[in-house]
Design a protein around this motif. Sequence first.
Motif, mmCIF file in Angstrom:
data_model
loop_
_atom_site.group_PDB
_atom_site.id
_atom_site.type_symbol
_atom_site.label_atom_id
_atom_site.label_comp_id
_atom_site.label_asym_id
_atom_site.label_seq_id
_atom_site.Cartn_x
_atom_site.Cartn_y
_atom_site.Cartn_z
ATOM 1 N N LYS A 194 0.827 -1.203 0.000
ATOM 2 C CA LYS A 194 0.000 0.000 0.000
ATOM 3 C C LYS A 194 0.861 1.251 0.000
ATOM 4 O O LYS A 194 1.923 1.281 0.617
ATOM 5 N N ILE A 195 0.352 2.272 -0.690
ATOM 6 C CA ILE A 195 0.985 3.593 -0.641
ATOM 7 C C ILE A 195 0.031 4.528 0.084
ATOM 8 O O ILE A 195 -1.148 4.619 -0.277
ATOM 9 N N LYS A 196 0.518 5.207 1.101
ATOM 10 C CA LYS A 196 -0.307 6.209 1.780
ATOM 11 C C LYS A 196 0.062 7.589 1.236
ATOM 12 O O LYS A 196 1.188 8.059 1.423
ATOM 13 N N ILE A 197 -0.895 8.184 0.546
ATOM 14 C CA ILE A 197 -0.648 9.481 -0.093
ATOM 15 C C ILE A 197 -0.675 10.566 0.984
ATOM 16 O O ILE A 197 -1.660 10.703 1.713
ATOM 17 N N ASP A 198 0.406 11.317 1.069
ATOM 18 C CA ASP A 198 0.541 12.277 2.161
ATOM 19 C C ASP A 198 -0.565 13.338 2.143
ATOM 20 O O ASP A 198 -1.032 13.771 1.103
ATOM 21 N N ILE A 216 -2.202 13.112 -7.460
ATOM 22 C CA ILE A 216 -2.876 11.947 -6.887
ATOM 23 C C ILE A 216 -3.215 10.940 -7.979
ATOM 24 O O ILE A 216 -3.006 9.733 -7.817
ATOM 25 N N ARG A 217 -3.708 11.456 -9.119
ATOM 26 C CA ARG A 217 -4.055 10.560 -10.236
ATOM 27 C C ARG A 217 -2.828 9.765 -10.674
ATOM 28 O O ARG A 217 -2.901 8.556 -10.910
ATOM 29 N N ALA A 218 -1.697 10.430 -10.754
ATOM 30 C CA ALA A 218 -0.454 9.759 -11.175
ATOM 31 C C ALA A 218 -0.022 8.700 -10.156
ATOM 32 O O ALA A 218 0.414 7.610 -10.528
ATOM 33 N N ILE A 219 -0.174 9.021 -8.885
ATOM 34 C CA ILE A 219 0.198 8.046 -7.839
ATOM 35 C C ILE A 219 -0.697 6.812 -7.931
ATOM 36 O O ILE A 219 -0.238 5.674 -7.810
ATOM 37 N N ALA A 223 0.531 3.071 -8.545
ATOM 38 C CA ALA A 223 0.247 2.028 -7.556
ATOM 39 C C ALA A 223 -0.502 0.865 -8.209
ATOM 40 O O ALA A 223 -0.167 -0.304 -7.976
ATOM 41 N N GLU A 224 -1.484 1.188 -9.037
ATOM 42 C CA GLU A 224 -2.255 0.118 -9.689
ATOM 43 C C GLU A 224 -1.359 -0.729 -10.574
ATOM 44 O O GLU A 224 -1.463 -1.954 -10.605
ATOM 45 N N GLY A 227 0.457 -3.056 -8.571
ATOM 46 C CA GLY A 227 -0.378 -3.955 -7.776
ATOM 47 C C GLY A 227 -0.506 -3.550 -6.319
ATOM 48 O O GLY A 227 -0.674 -4.394 -5.432
ATOM 49 N N MET A 228 -0.428 -2.264 -6.048
ATOM 50 C CA MET A 228 -0.520 -1.790 -4.662
ATOM 51 C C MET A 228 -1.831 -1.036 -4.435
ATOM 52 O O MET A 228 -2.369 -0.411 -5.340
ATOM 53 N N ASP A 229 -2.303 -1.099 -3.186
ATOM 54 C CA ASP A 229 -3.441 -0.278 -2.774
ATOM 55 C C ASP A 229 -2.977 1.155 -2.549
ATOM 56 O O ASP A 229 -1.785 1.404 -2.361
ATOM 57 N N THR A 230 -3.952 2.068 -2.521
ATOM 58 C CA THR A 230 -3.635 3.448 -2.163
ATOM 59 C C THR A 230 -4.542 3.881 -1.022
ATOM 60 O O THR A 230 -5.680 3.420 -0.906
#
Length: 276
Positions: A194-198, A216-219, A223-224, A227-230
């Motif tokens: 998972k990536i936690k967007i600051d 955010i869209r780019a992150i 992530a997708e 294969g990571m959640d956001t």
Amino acid sequence: AKAAGRGKHRLYEPSMHSEAAERQVMENDLRQAIERGELAVHFQPIVRAAGEEISGFESLVRWQHPTRGPISPSKFIPLAEEAGLIGKIGEWVLRTSLEEASNWPDHVRVAVNLSPLQFNDPSVVAMVSKHLNETGVRAERLELEITEGVFLAEGDTTDDTFAKLKALGVRLALDDFGTGYSSLGYLKKAPFDKIKIDQSFVRGAASATNRNAAIIRAIVTLAETLGMDTCAEGVETHDDLQLIRELGVSMVQGYIFGKPSPAETARELANSTTVH
Ligand code: C2E
Ligand code: CA
Ligand code: CA
Ligand code: CA
């Protein structure tokens, strides 16, 4: 004696002296905070963006100082790190969080912050494993939140630790994403789930400029692809929530769904969620 000392040692720059003395006092207080029952763990819901179902809770440590009142973890965690107390405090937070999570339905996760100093301690895997075993919480329910600070003191242990924690079955989240210097490189190196967007990208994203939304869209795309959640942190308003949903972020955390709250409140919330 401390108060008398303050007047005596006027050879020092007064402000420097009082800062250093203040620090020493706080450090001594913190050293005893666990035994004195002054620390507590609060829990903030992390909600699936698609609906409003609680996916889990982030555990956030609190210090109620006997005379100074509540002290922010942004203040005392760095102090604990410098004073060599973070290992003990961090282990206490992990244990307390897992004990609490054992009272929640089995699908509800618990996310625990791990200081880079804890992560880079060679005994971290055994420590995590021990507390999972003793509390009976499935490893898959534990998510460890780490910042890119873990990579700064990189030794041979880092890669090994990632692999061993993954082998245990715990989940790994990269916290405060976007605030550091070269987070992209770290995404390549380590098996994050998972990536936690600051919060600095999230709060006010709907109103300010559309730059935050673009970032955010780019992150999310990144992530997708990996294969990571956001998870978007710091969502306070309905406008920001709506934007976050439109951008396809998978989880939301913020005052809009709940502030960090004591264990009893979290327990009620956790037990009112439905199984998916
Ligand atoms: P963090 O890990 O990024 O945690 C999120 C912080 O944002 C928390 O602050 C939380 O209360 C706050 N927050 C969440 N949603 C909102 C929102 O909608 N609006 C606003 N304004 N704030 C929101 P908190 O609890 O003061 O913790 C600050 C930092 O202290 C944490 O940032 C983390 O870096 C550190 N910390 C807290 N507990 C622990 C711990 O047990 N271990 C370690 N190593 N660090 C901890
Ligand atoms: Ca965190
Ligand atoms: Ca964060
Ligand atoms: Ca932070």
